[in-house]
Every structure is written in structure tokens, then in C-alpha cells.
Design a protein around this motif. Structure first.
Motif, PDB file in Angstrom:
ATOM      1  N   MET A   1       0.858  -1.195   0.000  1.00 23.52           N
ATOM      2  CA  MET A   1       0.000   0.000   0.000  1.00 23.52           C
ATOM      3  C   MET A   1       0.888   1.238   0.000  1.00 23.52           C
ATOM      4  O   MET A   1       1.644   1.480   0.941  1.00 23.52           O
ATOM      5  N   ALA A   2       0.849   2.004  -1.055  1.00 27.29           N
ATOM      6  CA  ALA A   2       1.697   3.177  -1.208  1.00 27.29           C
ATOM      7  C   ALA A   2       1.157   4.345  -0.381  1.00 27.29           C
ATOM      8  O   ALA A   2      -0.028   4.377  -0.034  1.00 27.29           O
ATOM      9  N   PRO A   3       2.024   5.336  -0.065  1.00 30.27           N
ATOM     10  CA  PRO A   3       1.558   6.495   0.706  1.00 30.27           C
ATOM     11  C   PRO A   3       0.338   7.176   0.110  1.00 30.27           C
ATOM     12  O   PRO A   3      -0.560   7.595   0.844  1.00 30.27           O
ATOM     13  N   GLN A   4       0.287   7.292  -1.221  1.00 29.79           N
ATOM     14  CA  GLN A   4      -0.859   7.951  -1.829  1.00 29.79           C
ATOM     15  C   GLN A   4      -2.153   7.165  -1.617  1.00 29.79           C
ATOM     16  O   GLN A   4      -3.238   7.742  -1.475  1.00 29.79           O
ATOM     17  N   ASP A   5      -2.038   5.839  -1.564  1.00 33.18           N
ATOM     18  CA  ASP A   5      -3.218   5.015  -1.298  1.00 33.18           C
ATOM     19  C   ASP A   5      -3.682   5.174   0.148  1.00 33.18           C
ATOM     20  O   ASP A   5      -4.882   5.120   0.441  1.00 33.18           O
ATOM     21  N   ILE A   6      -2.713   5.375   1.044  1.00 31.63           N
ATOM     22  CA  ILE A   6      -3.072   5.576   2.447  1.00 31.63           C
ATOM     23  C   ILE A   6      -3.812   6.899   2.628  1.00 31.63           C
ATOM     24  O   ILE A   6      -4.790   6.979   3.375  1.00 31.63           O
ATOM     25  N   LEU A   7      -3.375   7.946   1.923  1.00 36.36           N
ATOM     26  CA  LEU A   7      -4.084   9.225   2.018  1.00 36.36           C
ATOM     27  C   LEU A   7      -5.511   9.094   1.486  1.00 36.36           C
ATOM     28  O   LEU A   7      -6.457   9.642   2.083  1.00 36.36           O
ATOM     29  N   THR A   8      -5.678   8.359   0.406  1.00 39.51           N
ATOM     30  CA  THR A   8      -7.033   8.124  -0.115  1.00 39.51           C
ATOM     31  C   THR A   8      -7.881   7.395   0.914  1.00 39.51           C
ATOM     32  O   THR A   8      -9.038   7.773   1.172  1.00 39.51           O
ATOM     33  N   ALA A   9      -7.311   6.365   1.544  1.00 40.31           N
ATOM     34  CA  ALA A   9      -8.039   5.607   2.562  1.00 40.31           C
ATOM     35  C   ALA A   9      -8.351   6.461   3.772  1.00 40.31           C
ATOM     36  O   ALA A   9      -9.454   6.395   4.342  1.00 40.31           O
ATOM     37  N   ALA A 212       4.179   6.382   7.873  1.00 38.26           N
ATOM     38  CA  ALA A 212       5.113   7.417   8.326  1.00 38.26           C
ATOM     39  C   ALA A 212       5.621   8.221   7.141  1.00 38.26           C
ATOM     40  O   ALA A 212       5.703   9.459   7.186  1.00 38.26           O
ATOM     41  N   LEU A 213       5.946   7.523   6.072  1.00 38.90           N
ATOM     42  CA  LEU A 213       6.426   8.188   4.861  1.00 38.90           C
ATOM     43  C   LEU A 213       5.361   9.121   4.288  1.00 38.90           C
ATOM     44  O   LEU A 213       5.649  10.254   3.890  1.00 38.90           O
ATOM     45  N   GLY A 214       4.123   8.671   4.273  1.00 38.41           N
ATOM     46  CA  GLY A 214       3.040   9.486   3.749  1.00 38.41           C
ATOM     47  C   GLY A 214       2.785  10.739   4.558  1.00 38.41           C
ATOM     48  O   GLY A 214       2.574  11.822   4.002  1.00 38.41           O
ATOM     49  N   ALA A 215       2.820  10.605   5.893  1.00 39.56           N
ATOM     50  CA  ALA A 215       2.598  11.773   6.748  1.00 39.56           C
ATOM     51  C   ALA A 215       3.704  12.807   6.570  1.00 39.56           C
ATOM     52  O   ALA A 215       3.437  14.022   6.513  1.00 39.56           O
ATOM     53  N   PRO A 249      -3.468  12.895  -3.363  1.00 40.10           N
ATOM     54  CA  PRO A 249      -2.658  11.697  -3.094  1.00 40.10           C
ATOM     55  C   PRO A 249      -1.459  11.559  -4.016  1.00 40.10           C
ATOM     56  O   PRO A 249      -0.359  11.211  -3.572  1.00 40.10           O
ATOM     57  N   GLN A 250      -1.640  11.849  -5.291  1.00 37.25           N
ATOM     58  CA  GLN A 250      -0.550  11.688  -6.247  1.00 37.25           C
ATOM     59  C   GLN A 250       0.589  12.684  -6.022  1.00 37.25           C
ATOM     60  O   GLN A 250       1.703  12.500  -6.530  1.00 37.25           O
ATOM     61  N   ASP A 251       0.331  13.752  -5.268  1.00 44.80           N
ATOM     62  CA  ASP A 251       1.372  14.745  -5.002  1.00 44.80           C
ATOM     63  C   ASP A 251       2.467  14.209  -4.075  1.00 44.80           C
ATOM     64  O   ASP A 251       3.596  14.710  -4.076  1.00 44.80           O
ATOM     65  N   LEU A 252       2.147  13.219  -3.252  1.00 44.20           N
ATOM     66  CA  LEU A 252       3.094  12.741  -2.240  1.00 44.20           C
ATOM     67  C   LEU A 252       4.364  12.184  -2.854  1.00 44.20           C
ATOM     68  O   LEU A 252       5.470  12.353  -2.311  1.00 44.20           O
TER      69      LEU A 252
END
Length: 257
Positions: A1-9, A212-215, A249-252
Motif C-alpha cells: 500500500m503506497a503512501p498515496q493510497d493511504i491518504l485516499t483511505a 510514516a512516509l506518507g505523513a 494523493p498523487q502529489d506525495l
């Protein structure tokens, strides 16, 4: 699960994040979590924690304005989170400034946080190494703390995030860096503490390393955007909250290496 997917979730699920943080950080941390798309709760009464923590998606613990009563709440909440497999984030703010605070950080560390987030001096000291921190401000570079972060991650089975101009994230095996943001960010009190709260929201929505990476990436992207229109720290804070909300999300991926 990539960071952008986590933001979407995160935005789809609107997770409840239990934030035990300091007095200085409460308002900005709550606003940051709300702007990103999650739901913060600043609950710290020990009488409420056994009932409240289990219904949350994540817990964040920040020892910035530590007291014996709050430490008891932090310890109880971390214990409850562990018993219910709820991810939790430890922010050991300036834990090296007194024996009391150092012992508190070590006791919380022994409860095995999912993520440890701190500046370079805090991470160095938490690993038992000498640092040059002054209060809550780091006197060390992120590069200097990388080996300490790797050691902490391996010893405690945690993801460790070292924050600075270029953030460093490790779980003891995989590593990543996040660049960007603005020099104005350290000029706003408790903005770093609010990043811990946002990290909790991400942890409620996806695996710890990517969370953590996404945040961290979300903060850097928003910092980049706010810096383009801000005239100083005051206007930066306003634009930063707006940018957290408008980050896609794609900006991350733009700031992750």
C-alpha cells in the motif's frame, strides 16, 4: 500500500485519532489532523482512557509538557493500544533535558510504539548516543542520526522517522527520505508536534512504514505550497492548513526518494 493510497483511505475512512499531546500543540495538531481528513480527539483523563482508546484508529503520545498525571495517562493508553493492536506513535520531545523526562521516554519506549518520530537530537539520545539538542530544537543533522534510527528500529521493531530539512525513515531494513517544505515551518510553534498527530492518522489507515512516509510527505508538499504564498509565519500557518486539505494523493510521490 503506497503512501498515496493511504491518504485516499484516510479521507475515505476519517479515522479517529487519540492524541495525548502537549498544551502548546493541541490546537494546531487538531487543525492539522482535521485539514488532512481525519478526526482528532485530545483525550487525556486517565479515567476515560480504558474505554476511549480501544475505539480509536490510532494513538499518538507527545511528552512536550510532561507531568506525572499525563504520564500515567500516556502509559495506560499505550498499554491499551498494544493490547488491542492499535498502532501508536511516540514523540519523545526533548526527553534528554531531565532525568524524569528521560526515564518517561524509556518507559514509553518499552511499551513498543509502532512509530517513533523525533528530530535528530531526540533520536540520537533515545538510542543512547550523545547529541547537541537544545530543548525541543535539534542541534544535530538528520544524517548524523541515521545509524541511531536504524538501531532503534531494529531493537524495538518500530518505524523510526527522523525529521529535519530532509526527513529519514527506516524500519531497520528499508529506508526512505523526504525532501521539501519551508524554512518557515520551524518558526511556527508545535508544528512538528502536529506532524506526530498526522502520522497517527496515517497509521490508522495503512502499514506503518508507508504511513510514516506518507505523513512526512504530506507535510513537505503542503509546506512547499504554503511557502509560495505566505508572507511570514502567521500567514504561512493559514496557508499550510489550506494546503494540507488540497494536497492530492498523487502529489506525495514528488517529495519521496
Amino acid at each position: 500500500m503506497a503512501p498515496q493510497d493511504i491518504l485516499t483511505a484516510l479521507r475515505d475512512q476519517n479515522p479517529l485519532v487519540h492524541c495525548i499531546t502537549n498544551y502548546v500543540a493541541m490546537n494546531i495538531a487538531a487543525n492539522v489532523v482535521l485539514a488532512a481528513g481525519a478526526s482528532p480527539a485530545m483525550v487525556h483523563a486517565p479515567e476515560e482512557i480504558p474505554e476511549f482508546t480501544p475505539i480509536c484508529g490510532a494513538l499518538t503520545v507527545n511528552i512536550g509538557t510532561l507531568s506525572s498525571a499525563w504520564l500515567a495517562s500516556m502509559t495506560t493508553a499505550a498499554t491499551v493500544a498494544g493490547a488491542h493492536n492499535i498502532p501508536w506513535v511516540l514523540d519523545p520531545v526533548a526527553h534528554f533535558i531531565s532525568d524524569y523526562r528521560k526515564a518517561a521516554a524509556q518507559d514509553l519506549l518499552a511499551l513498543r510504539p509502532t512509530v517513533i518520530r523525533g528530530n535528530a537530537s531526540e533520536i540520537l539520545a533515545l538510542a543512547g548516543e550523545a547529541g547537541a539538542g537544545k530543548g525541543a530544537d535539534s542541534g544535530d543533522s538528520v544524517d548524523a542520526a541515521q545509524s541511531a534510527a536504524n538501531a532503534l528500529a531494529t531493537q524495538w521493531g518500530a518505524v523510526v522517522a527522523v525529521t529535519g530539512p530532509v526527513d529519514y525513515v527506516t524500519d531497520g531494513t528499508q529506508t526512505a527520505q523526504v525532501s521539501g517544505g519551508s524554512p518557515l515551518m520551524p518558526k511556527i510553534t508545535a508544528l512538528g508536534c502536529s506532524q506526530t498527530a498526522l502520522m497517527g492518522a496515517y497509521c490508522a489507515s495503512g502499514p506503518a512504514f508507508q504511513a510514516a512516509l506518507g505523513a512526512l510527505a504530506h507535510f513537505k508538499v503542503a509546506g512547499n505550497a504554503a511557502a509560495k504564498v505566505a508572507n511570514g509565519p502567521g500567514s504561512f500557518q493559514m496557508h499550510f492548513l489550506d494546503a494540507l486539505r488540497s494536497t492530492r494523493p498523487q502529489d506525495l510521490a514528488q517529495v519521496i526518494a
